[in-house]
Write an enzyme that holds these catalytic residues in place. Structure first.
Site, mmCIF file in Angstrom:
data_model
loop_
_atom_site.group_PDB
_atom_site.id
_atom_site.type_symbol
_atom_site.label_atom_id
_atom_site.label_comp_id
_atom_site.label_asym_id
_atom_site.label_seq_id
_atom_site.Cartn_x
_atom_site.Cartn_y
_atom_site.Cartn_z
ATOM 1 N N CYS A 1 30.706 55.562 54.013
ATOM 2 C CA CYS A 1 29.553 54.679 53.823
ATOM 3 C C CYS A 1 29.324 54.471 52.328
ATOM 4 O O CYS A 1 28.657 55.269 51.668
ATOM 5 C CB CYS A 1 28.306 55.265 54.487
ATOM 6 S SG CYS A 1 26.871 54.177 54.432
ATOM 7 N N GLU B 1 14.968 43.245 67.742
ATOM 8 C CA GLU B 1 15.401 44.058 68.880
ATOM 9 C C GLU B 1 16.697 44.794 68.553
ATOM 10 O O GLU B 1 16.913 45.926 68.982
ATOM 11 C CB GLU B 1 15.578 43.180 70.117
ATOM 12 C CG GLU B 1 14.270 42.625 70.661
ATOM 13 C CD GLU B 1 13.279 43.739 70.971
ATOM 14 O OE1 GLU B 1 13.652 44.698 71.664
ATOM 15 O OE2 GLU B 1 12.125 43.665 70.516
#
Length: 433
Positions: free
Chosen positions: A84, A403
């Site tokens: 990452c 969402e």
């Protein structure tokens, strides 16, 4: 009349939520000069964002057994397991900011032996947490001069689990693929990881901004505040008074500062692979057959509520309450998803990580979660960095942004709890052995 009252209440709630986000972002801008991309992604859920920032600030900056450079280096190690770049870069900057030795950023072999001892449990928790064993804990606590104390180990485990799970959120929201270095703040300090001070309850901040989307990373937005304008004028006046007699000195300092910033930026861009060993070690399907060595982790035997919470809170004061608040916040967020679907997502993530609930009907997972959604959840939870390769181009494009973020928050928190359960169970086994 009832409809009118309802409409007014709705507008008040919406305005309140916007102001809450604006307050968090303003505090971040005032204290750190920037708002990080992770906080921006979480902005649609300010109640959760506040809980997340409070926990993150506590484990990385508040009182604890580990020195600050150790904490950020452990975070670098954790983020590196998933390659990452975003988190490795930002924690490297924080590491330097709190006085960390730049030589450590050359790679794991340059770090102190005590930190290198964490490498094994770091890789196990990141990829196959069910392998976490009492022997791993014993090795760390009984390594002669390099041994860890129990309190230090608990804080290290919390940081590892926090950053592993945060990698899932970063990749799930495409933050890493879109990552570019943050611009340097005006005072020349390295860019920061997160607005850690944003959830500390300090209300002595300038006037709120109208909408978070208008100011997220723009320092100039502070100009709308009278306090900041006055401060700016005072600074400018002071600079003008000293300009003539200090011109040469300022030029020299500027050149030195520029050289230092360029050096820090180059260090912060260190390849994540420098901080990992055994790069081929990765997630594998958890074995559930009776002949396999690894047994299912049954929540009825060791749960967060009955076991993990009390242990971690006893060994690392107050962190249990902060973590518990995160778990509760994410499951109570307003969402189009039904409570049954949220539970299906949570339990499915635990299932692929070897944790089972005896009182849950896993048939509901297939009924409530479509196949593409299950693939996405499993990928982001178990091998997040692979989700952005051409081999695994997963997305949730049919779901609106808020969402999708909610799904990623559920993935992050479920994974965080799963890693903590495995680590804390191993610590418990060591303590009673």
């Amino acid at each position: 009349m009832t409809n009118l009252i309802s409409s007014v209440c709705t507008r008040v709630m919406v305005n309140s939520e916007k102001e809450r986000v604006s307050l968090l972002f303003m505090k971040a801008l005032v204290s750190r000069g920037s708002v990080d991309a992770v906080s921006q992604q979480m902005a649609p859920h300010p109640q959760y964002l506040e809980s997340f920032l409070r926990t993150q600030h506590y484990i990385l900056h508040m009182d604890g057994p580990l020195p600050l450079p150790y904490r950020h280096y452990i975070a670098i190690m954790a983020a590196a397991r998933h390659h990452c770049n975003y988190l490795v870069y930002l924690h490297s900057a924080q590491f330097l900011r709190v006085g960390g030795d730049p030589l450590w950023l050359q790679g794991l072999e340059a770090a102190p032996p005590r930190l290198r001892l964490l490498d094994h449990i770091n890789k196990v928790l990141a990829h196959q947490p069910w392998l976490t064993a009492c022997s791993h804990i014993q090795t760390l606590l009984k390594s002669g001069e390099q041994c860890w104390s129990l309190a230090e180990l608990v804080q290290a485990v919390v940081i590892l689990a926090h950053c592993h799970s945060l990698c899932s959120f970063v990749f799930g929201c495409d933050t890493d693929s879109d990552f570019v270095p943050l611009s340097k703040s005006p005072n020349g300090t390295p860019p920061t990881f997160c607005p850690f001070d944003a959830a500390n309850g300090n209300t002595n901040v300038p006037q709120l901004l109208a909408a978070p989307s208008e100011h997220i990373t723009r320092r100039r937005s502070l100009d709308s505040s009278c306090d900041m304008v006055c401060l700016k004028e005072r600074i400018q006046k002071s600079q003008e008074e000293r300009e003539k007699r200090e011109e040469r000195l300022l030029q020299t300092q500027t050149l030195q500062q520029t050289d230092m910033e360029e050096e820090e930026e180059m260090i912060c861009f260190a390849d994540p692979s420098r901080f990992i060993t055994d790069p081929d070690f990765c997630y594998q399907e958890f074995a559930r057959r009776e002949e396999d060595h690894f047994q299912v982790f049954r929540v009825q035997d060791y749960s967060w509520e009955d076991h993990g919470f009390s242990l971690v809170n006893r060994l690392y004061s107050d962190i249990g309450h902060l973590l518990d608040d995160r778990f509760r916040s994410v499951t109570t967020l307003p969402s189009l998803h039904s409570p049954d679907m949220k539970r299906a997502i949570w339990n499915y993530i635990h299932c692929v990580l070897g944790i089972r609930y005896d009182d849950y009907d896993y048939g509901e997972v297939n009924q409530l979660l479509e196949r593409d959604l299950k693939l996405y959840i499993k990928a982001v939870a178990c091998f997040p960095d692979a989700t952005k390769t051409s081999v695994c181009p997963l997305s949730l494009t049919p779901i609106k942004t808020s969402e999708r973020i909610h799904v990623n928050l559920l993935i992050m928190e479920a994974r965080l709890q799963a890693e903590l359960l495995y680590a804390l169970r191993a610590i418990t086994q060591y303590m009673i052995a």
